[in-house]
Design an enzyme around this catalytic site. Structure first.
Site, mmCIF file in Angstrom:
data_model
loop_
_atom_site.group_PDB
_atom_site.id
_atom_site.type_symbol
_atom_site.label_atom_id
_atom_site.label_comp_id
_atom_site.label_asym_id
_atom_site.label_seq_id
_atom_site.Cartn_x
_atom_site.Cartn_y
_atom_site.Cartn_z
ATOM 1 N N GLY A 40 0.806 -1.215 0.000
ATOM 2 C CA GLY A 40 0.000 0.000 0.000
ATOM 3 C C GLY A 40 0.841 1.267 0.000
ATOM 4 O O GLY A 40 1.942 1.324 -0.560
ATOM 5 N N SER A 41 0.340 2.301 0.677
ATOM 6 C CA SER A 41 0.940 3.633 0.579
ATOM 7 C C SER A 41 2.293 3.761 1.261
ATOM 8 O O SER A 41 2.953 4.798 1.139
ATOM 9 C CB SER A 41 -0.019 4.676 1.163
ATOM 10 O OG SER A 41 -1.184 4.768 0.355
ATOM 11 N N THR A 42 2.736 2.729 1.986
ATOM 12 C CA THR A 42 4.113 2.784 2.498
ATOM 13 C C THR A 42 5.106 2.883 1.327
ATOM 14 O O THR A 42 6.187 3.433 1.476
ATOM 15 C CB THR A 42 4.447 1.547 3.346
ATOM 16 O OG1 THR A 42 4.277 0.359 2.563
ATOM 17 C CG2 THR A 42 3.557 1.477 4.580
#
Length: 581
Positions: A303-305
């Protein structure tokens, strides 16, 4: 004495000479010698025939159940103690005894079984009866008995039973570090974790050579801090329960040495009882699911990591700087897909705002600036697309598109379309914060000098400084606030990904992650948490800020002082309070 020897010698050569000069005694002696030689040849021939016949008999006999003896070949073989970095015990050997039978000497199998059942709980009557009636020379009946059980069985006075000494592996912490330490089988051979790693490093060869029996082996010290490990395991187990999640996990990594200080994945298991039976005698498959280590043996879309890596790529390539502005006014149409922001601002965003508001449009635009080949090369350089090199067995291999197209690069920029392990995500993040050095993770102690010798510079130091600023900014102003611990200056990035189920993205099931570093003025540790498919979270939210973020916050709050980090309040120019533990 000398005279006696001369007389005996003369008698040995004595012969009576006849009138024609022939020796009467010499012919008789030759005949006797031939007879004696013939008798010796016959004896040797009979012996060889007997041995050969016996070998043929053994070759034609049915295989007996002497396979049970295989475990006894190394019954007394030792394994080294496993210690944490502070010398606390993680695994050790215990001296035990095991019960065996010589079925050929068992007089009454039924009586023997009835008596044994009074001492041995859950004795399998039918299987024990089969073994005692097998007519073989050896059969195991029960492994690893207690001293009390041994004494009680000896008091029964059953002929044909005996005991053999063995070693049993014992894990004082139970499930606390099960996925790191691993476990052994009943013959004390490593099956998982660092136990298996030790066997792969030559312990099996030493056992087979008989060099580990009854001898004290040098303890093996790991990089794990058992105190921190216990906290991490407790926090993720509580999160899985409280958030009604399918699984959860976390890792604490030293950014300067690559040492893993703690790593936990739940569900887990007790290595003292790696498997268990149900009431019907079948194996509990649900319990054995705890063997699966999601932190290093599984891959996920993070995801957004991943936006942290995308921004680092743009900064390092010179495509952007901290003062750049990205137009996030409208969604992007690309390859038949629409890329839009979740709760977008619908306006141009600065680079810190792209990070703060987790803009998909912003990171996709940056990836397009760098280009497909540059994007793939950068993630490869950070170790996110290749199998990680570390001591832990069973490391999963990341997945990526066979052919990268523009749409693949765009979605991977915000963490969809490529899957990697949480552990190597933490390792790559450490390079963003420590000055740009990629250091392979280790579960063994390593000094800073040793780490520097194998480090690879993958980012410019200025890029790393810019990323520290972005992590700090988001920790104070963005989603990183959910992991903030007063005094420890935590920076971080959330990651909420739609979970892939049967090849499709499920819009109502998330895989959440939080990537953090602390203390951000000079990062020493990366903490990464995952919460898989939570049904709820803090204040009822299911996103990473309400699930994975609080996990990191609780880990740092409880272990920060143990890790040697001083709590500071105020600013470096105007410190208001410094707590030195």
């Amino acid at each position: 004495m000398i005279a006696l020897v001369i007389r005996l010698k003369s008698r040995a050569h004595f012969a009576v000479q006849s009138k024609n000069g022939a020796f009467i005694g010499s012919g008789r002696r030759r005949k006797d010698a031939r007879q004696r030689i013939g008798i010796l040849i016959a004896i040797f021939a009979v012996a060889f025939l007997a041995v050969g016949g016996r070998l043929i008999q053994y070759g034609l006999d049915e295989v007996t159940a002497t396979a049970s003896l295989q475990g006894d070949l190394s019954a007394m073989a030792s394994r080294p103690d496993i210690l944490d970095r502070n010398g606390l015990m993680l695994a050790t050997d215990l001296d035990m005894v095991s019960l065996y039978a010589e079925p050929r000497r068992i007089i009454d199998p039924d009586e023997a079984i009835e008596k044994l059942a009074t001492v041995i709980p859950n004795l399998d009557w039918s299987e024990t009866n089969r073994r005692l009636r097998s007519g073989t020379a050896f059969q195991w009946l029960r492994r690893h008995l207690t001293p009390r059980q041994q004494a009680d069985i000896m008091a029964l006075g059953i002929p044909g039973l005996g005991f053999r000494p063995e070693k049993r592996r014992f894990y004082p912490g139970g499930a606390i570090a099960s996925h790191i330490v691993g476990h052994v089988n009943i013959d004390n051979m490593g099956l998982a974790g660092m136990e298996r790693y030790l066997d792969q490093q030559g312990l099996i060869a030493l056992r087979e050579a008989g060099l580990t029996g009854g001898m004290a082996l040098e303890p093996v010290r790991l990089s794990i801090d058992l105190r921190v490990q216990a906290i991490v395991r407790d926090v993720v187990a509580k999160a899985m329960t409280d958030y009604q999640a399918e699984a959860a996990g976390a890792v604490v990594l030293d950014v300067e040495t690559g040492e893993v200080l703690a790593m936990a994945s739940v569900p887990d298991y007790d290595p003292n009882v790696p498997s268990r039976q149900l009431a019907d005698g079948s194996v509990d498959k649900e319990y054995e699911k705890g063997w699966f280590n999601r932190m290093s043996n599984a891959t996920f879309e993070m995801g957004s990591t991943f936006k942290a890596f995308t921004l680092a790529m743009g900064l390092d390539a010179g495509s952007i700087n901290l003062n750049s502005v990205i137009d996030a006014t409208r969604p992007i149409r690309m390859g038949g897909f629409t890329i839009k922001d979740f709760r977008g601002k619908r306006r141009p965003l600065s680079i810190p705002e792209v990070f703060q508001y987790s803009s998909n449009i912003g990171t996709a635009t940056i990836a397009d600036m760098v280009g497909i080949e540059g994007h793939q090369a950068f993630l490869t350089k950070l170790g996110l697309l290749t199998r990680m090199d570390t001591e832990m067995p069973g490391i999963a291999t990341p997945t990526q598109p066979r052919t990268w197209r523009k749409i693949n690069s765009a979605t991977i920029s915000y963490g969809h379309g490529a899957a990697t392990t949480p552990l190597q995500t933490a390792v790559a993040a450490a390079a963003l914060l420590n000055g740009g050095s990629l250091i392979s993770p280790t579960f063994m102690p390593r000094s800073r000098e040793q780490a520097a010798g194998g480090a690879v510079q993958v980012l410019a130091e200025k890029t790393s400084a810019d990323m520290r600023y972005l992590f700090t900014w988001n920790g104070l102003n963005g989603s990183g606030r959910s992991a903030q611990v007063p005094g420890f200056r935590v920076g971080g990035k959330t990651g909420t990904a739609d979970k892939v189920i049967n090849g499709r993205y499920a819009t109502n099931i998330n895989f959440n992650a939080f990537l953090a570093g602390f203390p951000m003025d000079k990062p020493r540790y990366v903490v990464l948490s995952i919460v898989d498919a939570p049904l709820t979270g803090e204040r009822g939210g299911r996103l990473a800020a309400y699930t994975a973020g609080p996990v990191v916050r609780e880990i740092i709050r409880r272990s920060g002082a143990m890790l040697g980090v001083q709590s500071r309040f105020g600013t470096e120019d105007d410190p208001q309070l410094l707590i030195d533990y």
